[in-house]
Scaffold this active site. Structure first.
Site, PDB file in Angstrom:
ATOM      1  N   LYS A 157     -38.229 -63.521  -0.740  1.00 16.96           N
ATOM      2  CA  LYS A 157     -38.603 -64.844  -0.245  1.00 16.96           C
ATOM      3  C   LYS A 157     -40.117 -64.976  -0.158  1.00 16.96           C
ATOM      4  O   LYS A 157     -40.804 -64.043   0.241  1.00 16.96           O
ATOM      5  CB  LYS A 157     -37.979 -65.069   1.143  1.00 16.96           C
TER       6      LYS A 157
ATOM      7  N   TYR B 122     -27.606 -55.613  12.916  1.00 15.23           N
ATOM      8  CA  TYR B 122     -26.787 -54.528  12.388  1.00 15.23           C
ATOM      9  C   TYR B 122     -26.513 -53.450  13.426  1.00 15.23           C
ATOM     10  O   TYR B 122     -25.581 -52.659  13.266  1.00 15.23           O
ATOM     11  CB  TYR B 122     -27.450 -53.927  11.143  1.00 15.23           C
TER      12      TYR B 122
ATOM     13  N   ARG C 245     -30.646 -59.654  -2.404  1.00 13.73           N
ATOM     14  CA  ARG C 245     -30.122 -61.012  -2.388  1.00 13.73           C
ATOM     15  C   ARG C 245     -29.729 -61.384  -3.814  1.00 13.73           C
ATOM     16  O   ARG C 245     -30.279 -60.863  -4.782  1.00 13.73           O
ATOM     17  CB  ARG C 245     -31.170 -62.000  -1.873  1.00 13.73           C
TER      18      ARG C 245
ATOM     19  N   HIS D  81     -23.803 -61.594  -0.792  1.00 16.91           N
ATOM     20  CA  HIS D  81     -24.471 -61.417   0.492  1.00 16.91           C
ATOM     21  C   HIS D  81     -23.701 -60.451   1.387  1.00 16.91           C
ATOM     22  O   HIS D  81     -24.293 -59.747   2.203  1.00 16.91           O
ATOM     23  CB  HIS D  81     -24.649 -62.770   1.188  1.00 16.91           C
TER      24      HIS D  81
ATOM     25  N   ARG E 113     -24.790 -57.081   0.547  1.00 18.31           N
ATOM     26  CA  ARG E 113     -26.095 -56.828   1.182  1.00 18.31           C
ATOM     27  C   ARG E 113     -25.888 -56.411   2.643  1.00 18.31           C
ATOM     28  O   ARG E 113     -26.486 -55.435   3.114  1.00 18.31           O
ATOM     29  CB  ARG E 113     -26.946 -58.090   1.081  1.00 18.31           C
TER      30      ARG E 113
ATOM     31  N   HIS F  27     -36.836 -58.093   5.418  1.00 18.61           N
ATOM     32  CA  HIS F  27     -36.841 -58.991   6.570  1.00 18.61           C
ATOM     33  C   HIS F  27     -38.255 -59.107   7.137  1.00 18.61           C
ATOM     34  O   HIS F  27     -38.913 -58.094   7.359  1.00 18.61           O
ATOM     35  CB  HIS F  27     -35.914 -58.465   7.668  1.00 18.61           C
TER      36      HIS F  27
END
Length: 334
Positions: free
Chosen positions: A180, A289, A156, A254, A257, A280
């Site tokens: 995150k 994906y 990110r 992004h 990514r 994730h």
């Protein structure tokens, strides 16, 4: 409770997100922005956060839809409301969660955009050409290293600007990333990205770091950052967005990514590995994906499978076969 009480409630929730959940300031602000939008909507209906009902949440989602908010953004706002009202329940400020039995917008239909492999290769080759010039500036070496790392590790933009030089383990071919919620993960990187980083660290970054040490306002944490500006300061997220746009007007950090993840799945990577690499929390986030890879697989099948499309020469071939003598057919089958 009045509007001022709403503001106090949101401040309490901000403290909870920052202290107990460990979220970063920008993430907290994004959540609070969504909650303020909902609070303003309630005020227009003469309602308040603590007294919000299920019909208020449903009406809010319909309001977003009629005002052109896409389903993915609406789903994010609903997720924010779920977290907020769950906190209120745990804190015994309310007795019923108004987000229960509210269907989430079909955000799965919105697939992330990615670049084709030739587009990424062309962008990275141009950056490599600029960095390989005998008189390449430190910034050219830095820019190539950023682009290579964004694509190689699927980072990110906030993660790449937050990297320190000590987060790299180039001998082991990996980088330590804080994502995150300050969750750390180890991400492998390939040979090309390692070479770009090595050249930047040896020839580019020392020059930019020296500029920083001459600044009277310089802080020790500034020079510890991996990627530095021409003034020796840490790069901003906006600057990295600008860099990627200059490299490819259709791209964004992004999107690189997403391209990393999509291309890995297309080349046979399993979802669990891609989930771990991207950081994730939920495998369902990574599963998108498979839809992208399936689209590519269908295209390959259509172009290359002999029975995927009816070829123009097929009727002639069938006619020739049907008119062939019987003994030739027997001889052919033997």
């Amino acid at each position: 409770m009045n509007v001022v009480g709403n503001q106090a409630l949101l401040k309490d929730y901000q403290v909870y997100l920052r202290v107990e959940k460990g979220l970063r300031p920008l993430t907290c602000e994004a959540y609070l922005c969504d909650l303020r939008t909902f609070a303003e909507f309630l005020e227009g209906r003469h309602g308040l956060l603590l007294s919000a009902a299920q019909q208020d949440v449903s009406a809010f989602l319909e309001h977003l839809r009629t005002h052109g908010i896409d389903s993915r953004s609406a789903a994010r706002k609903l997720s924010c409301l779920r977290g907020f009202f769950k906190w209120l329940l745990l804190d015994r400020r309310i007795h019923h969660d108004p987000t229960l039995n509210i269907d989430s917008p079909k955000s799965w239909k919105v697939l992330p955009k990615s670049l084709a492999e030739p587009e990424v290769n062309e962008m990275l080759e141009r950056a490599a050409l600029a960095a390989s010039h005998p008189q390449a500036r430190a910034t050219a070496l830095r820019d190539r290293a950023i682009l290579e790392l964004l694509y190689a590790a699927g980072l990110r933009v906030s993660e790449i600007v937050g990297l320190s030089a000590s987060d790299l383990s180039l001998d082991a071919g990996r980088v330590q990333v804080r994502g995150k919620g300050d969750k750390e993960r180890i991400v492998p990187i390939g040979r090309t990205a390692i070479e770009a980083l090595e050249k930047y660290l040896s020839e580019g970054r020392p020059h930019l770091a020296r500029i920083n040490t001459r600044r009277s306002t310089a802080r020790p944490t500034d020079s510890a950052r991996l990627f530095l500006s021409l003034r020796g300061m840490p790069l901003t997220r906006q600057w990295v967005w600008h860099l990627v746009k200059l490299a490819n007007s259709n791209a964004s950090p992004h999107m690189l990514r997403h391209s990393c993840a999509t291309h890995m799945v297309e080349h046979g990577a399993d979802l669990r590995s891609v989930q771990t690499m991207l950081g994730h929390a939920d495998i369902s986030t990574t599963q998108v994906y498979t839809h992208l890879a399936l689209g590519r697989l269908k295209e390959v099948h259509r172009l290359h499978h002999p029975r995927a499309t009816r070829r123009l020469e097929e009727p002639a071939a069938h006619e020739e076969h049907n008119n062939a003598p019987a003994d030739d057919s027997l001889e052919e089958s033997a």
